[in-house]
Design an enzyme around this catalytic site. Structure first.
Site, PDB file in Angstrom:
ATOM      1  N   LYS A 200       8.972  20.459  42.793  1.00  0.00           N
ATOM      2  CA  LYS A 200       9.833  20.789  42.319  1.00  0.00           C
ATOM      3  C   LYS A 200      10.917  21.459  43.307  1.00  0.00           C
ATOM      4  O   LYS A 200      12.023  21.139  43.535  1.00  0.00           O
ATOM      5  CB  LYS A 200       9.573  21.808  41.300  1.00  0.00           C
ATOM      6  CG  LYS A 200      10.919  22.635  40.839  1.00  0.00           C
ATOM      7  CD  LYS A 200      11.968  21.887  40.108  1.00  0.00           C
ATOM      8  CE  LYS A 200      12.831  22.968  39.450  1.00  0.00           C
ATOM      9  NZ  LYS A 200      14.043  21.988  38.818  1.00  0.00           N
ATOM     10  N   CYS A 254      19.116  26.117  40.396  1.00  0.00           N
ATOM     11  CA  CYS A 254      17.911  25.262  41.035  1.00  0.00           C
ATOM     12  C   CYS A 254      18.265  25.042  42.412  1.00  0.00           C
ATOM     13  O   CYS A 254      17.524  25.722  43.382  1.00  0.00           O
ATOM     14  CB  CYS A 254      17.786  23.997  40.520  1.00  0.00           C
ATOM     15  SG  CYS A 254      17.109  24.196  38.752  1.00  0.00           S
TER      16      CYS A 254
END
Length: 350
Positions: A200, A254
């Site tokens: 991720k 993010c």
């Protein structure tokens, strides 16, 4: 029964999708206003198709929302993981969520962390669980599965995108894959928790580096008096070149945050990742200076102060998410720097 801890931009769409598969879901959030809104079949965030999905799930009785935790068979942790003032990751929300469910855990339960987290977080959370509940050692399943969605298209991508799923052991991975197969059509890729966490972070750091190249290129072209848009268009005619379009920085929770997790944990190794973050943060400041310079020149040329319109404060089009938005920071700084000399008009499209 599934309990989802955190009903934000990822937690609520996930809860609605699962509930519309006729699975009983309880959404937990510490914000009472959020849970009251959802309990009425309404939503507190902008996401195409989400309101209808929530209304359907609540009306059928498969989705409820509360500030009170409910025992379940599956627990999804989808709480924020911001960074602190010194760019160090803050996993306190994840830990608090894990600690809150420990008294409810029973044999064969599945605990999944979806919150973007530093490497080793899932293993550390497992240690916390087993330290307080040694009776659960080797008797529950714990895994990590990061989301991969684009705001504005979250519902489709949650269903159709591939997912990386890593457990603290093979059985945990298998159980988590079985769970996600209930509502995900994309391919489910098994690994371990540590690799899933790193995956991720690396995905977003990779995009940050690519954006930083484009942003730095735009600064160079400005200095060289070259049209960066024409340059990139011509360079991308090369069959193996794909330069992104430059912007005023990087926003969203993010890409603007996750690379710092790698820098924090691997400061001696993450040189390119750190530099990319610094370039993209600097681009917002650079943009402010260009705007102020243009405004000053306008006043010299026209003998009056300019009217500055700042249109669009979210970090991407057609959403209401202002997290880490460079446009928001740019607008705030222009207002502060101008000291009332110019009239400002701000418009946020939603």
């Amino acid at each position: 029964m599934v309990t989802i801890l955190g009903l934000g931009y990822i937690g609520l769409p996930t809860a609605a999708l699962i509930a519309n598969r006729k699975i009983r879901v309880n959404g937990f959030d510490v914000n009472q206003e959020v849970t009251h809104t959802i309990a009425k079949g309404e939503v507190h965030i902008v996401e195409p198709g989400l309101k209808e999905l929530v209304q359907s799930a609540v009306a059928s009785g498969h989705l409820s929302a509360s500030t009170e935790l409910q025992a379940a068979d599956v627990y999804l942790v989808v709480v924020p993981t911001p960074f602190k003032q010194d760019k160090q990751p803050d996993t306190s929300f994840v830990e608090a969520a894990i600690r809150s469910i420990i008294p409810m855990l029973k044999k064969n339960d599945l605990v999944i962390i979806e919150s973007t987290s530093p490497v080793l977080t899932t293993e550390k959370m497992a240690q916390i669980i087993f330290s307080e509940r040694p009776d659960l050692k080797n008797r529950i399943n714990i895994a990590y599965c990061p989301e991969r969605v684009l705001p504005g298209n979250a519902l489709e991508e949650m269903v159709n995108n591939d997912r990386v799923i890593g457990g603290i052991d093979e059985q945990s991975t298998t159980k988590a894959i079985e769970f996600y197969s209930l509502f995900v059509k994309g391919k489910l890729h098994p690994t371990n928790a540590r690799t899933a966490e790193m995956c991720k972070l690396v995905e977003n750091a990779s995009r940050d580096v690519q954006i930083a190249f484009a942003n730095e290129l735009s600064i160079i072209c400005d200095k060289a008096h070259i049209n960066v848009w024409e340059l990139i268009d011509l360079a991308n005619k090369h069959p193996r070149v794909n330069i992104l379009q430059p912007g005023c920085g990087v926003g969203g929770h993010c890409i603007a945050v996750d690379p710092w997790f790698l820098v924090a944990d691997y400061p001696e190794q993450a040189h390119v990742i750190r530099q990319a973050r610094q370039i993209n943060d600097f681009k917002a400041q650079w943009s402010v200076q260009k705007i102020l310079d243009a405004a000053h020149q306008f006043e010299i040329d026209n003998k009056r102060p300019p009217i500055i319109a700042c249109m669009g404060l979210a970090f991407k089009p057609d959403i209401d998410d202002l997290r880490e938005s460079p446009a928001k920071a740019i607008t705030s700084q222009i207002v502060a720097e101008s000291r009332g000399e110019w009239t400002r008009h701000s418009h946020i499209p939603v």
